[in-house]
Design a protein around this motif. Sequence first.
Motif, PDB file in Angstrom:
ATOM      1  N   LEU A  47       0.924   4.090  -2.885  1.00  0.00           N
ATOM      2  CA  LEU A  47       0.483   5.427  -2.697  1.00  0.00           C
ATOM      3  C   LEU A  47       1.379   6.441  -3.051  1.00  0.00           C
ATOM      4  CD1 LEU A  47      -1.177   5.478   0.867  1.00  0.00           C
ATOM      5  CD2 LEU A  47      -2.342   6.153  -1.689  1.00  0.00           C
ATOM      6  N   ALA A  48       3.006   6.043  -2.868  1.00  0.00           N
ATOM      7  CA  ALA A  48       3.997   6.962  -3.203  1.00  0.00           C
ATOM      8  C   ALA A  48       3.956   7.127  -4.689  1.00  0.00           C
ATOM      9  CB  ALA A  48       5.124   6.339  -2.772  1.00  0.00           C
ATOM     10  N   ARG A  72       0.815  -1.189   0.045  1.00  0.00           N
ATOM     11  CA  ARG A  72      -0.121  -0.016   0.076  1.00  0.00           C
ATOM     12  C   ARG A  72       0.882   1.203   0.030  1.00  0.00           C
ATOM     13  NH1 ARG A  72      -4.811   2.287   1.577  1.00  0.00           N
ATOM     14  NH2 ARG A  72      -4.253   4.206   2.950  1.00  0.00           N
ATOM     15  N   SER A  73       1.824   1.463   0.824  1.00  0.00           N
ATOM     16  CA  SER A  73       2.565   2.362   0.986  1.00  0.00           C
ATOM     17  C   SER A  73       3.115   2.980  -0.388  1.00  0.00           C
ATOM     18  CB  SER A  73       3.625   2.500   2.054  1.00  0.00           C
ATOM     19  OG  SER A  73       4.640   1.412   1.878  1.00  0.00           O
ATOM     20  N   GLU A  74       3.992   1.859  -1.046  1.00  0.00           N
ATOM     21  CA  GLU A  74       4.516   2.005  -2.031  1.00  0.00           C
ATOM     22  C   GLU A  74       3.544   2.543  -3.366  1.00  0.00           C
ATOM     23  OE1 GLU A  74       7.390  -0.935  -5.067  1.00  0.00           O
ATOM     24  OE2 GLU A  74       7.324  -1.490  -2.756  1.00  0.00           O
TER      25      GLU A  74
END
Length: 246
Positions: free
Chosen positions: A136-137, A132-134
């Motif tokens: 979103l980035a 998820r974090s990647e």
Amino acid sequence: MNIHTSARPSPVLRVEGLSKQFEMHHLNRTLHAFENIGFELGEGEFILLKGENGAGKSTLLRTLYRTYLPRAGHAYYYGREGMIDLAAAADVDIAVLRRQEIGFVTQFLNARPRVAAEELVSEPLRLAGMPRSEALAQARHWLQSFGVKPQLWPAYPSTFSGGEQQKVNLARALILPQRLLLLDEPTASLDGAARRALVERLAELKASGVAMIGVFHHPEDVAGLIDREIQLETTRVLDEADHVAQ
Ligand SMILES: Nc1ncnc2c1ncn2[C@@H]1O[C@H](COP(=O)(O)OP(=O)(O)O)[C@@H](O)[C@H]1O
Ligand SMILES: [Mg+2]
């Protein structure tokens, strides 16, 4: 493989004798959207689709995406899992291809209520298994590059202006490289900076081997990408007598 060969790139799509008509039952008429279309599109190739309003450009793209079934002909697609005729494939196979290999880009965003712009844009990456974090980035990177202001990234696109929605739509549609991209006037009503960002992204996708066929409101934008052009002739409406005589 001999990298010095000048052979054609491996095919992604081979269309043969593709025809689509609409039956206008209330008028007892048949409208030929397009007739007997044939072309080949290889990896990393870009075909510009031309023709007047109503010539059948959107209908051809929708038929390749299988929103419509053609009346006749074939559209052989050479996918990761092998060859399949898009004109005859089962709906379940089409659904898988749409998720993984074939993208359709229009100027319109399918905004969902209470889903933030950055979530919407990152979704294709998350569905493909990216953390998820990647995801979103990367989504923020593309929102930035298409010119969506950072304060809008966590906001709901259903409240955005038409132009802002179009940018979110492009970021989402182009974030995950597909094998085949169908483009239906993705730049109509975009500002200059966003148009340049789009063309840059298309050039990058083309260089990575994505095959594209599209209609462009400003074809000069993509002049440097075009390998071939297809001109669609304007629709003929046949009345019942013509139809029977065929
Ligand atoms: N779902 C439909 N039902 C009946 N006629 C349609 C439908 N979609 C498109 N058409 C007609 O087919 C022709 C081609 O339309 P379209 O593919 O949208 O043209 P273009 O994108 O080249 O402007 C037009 O005459 C249009 O009115
Ligand atoms: Mg159209």
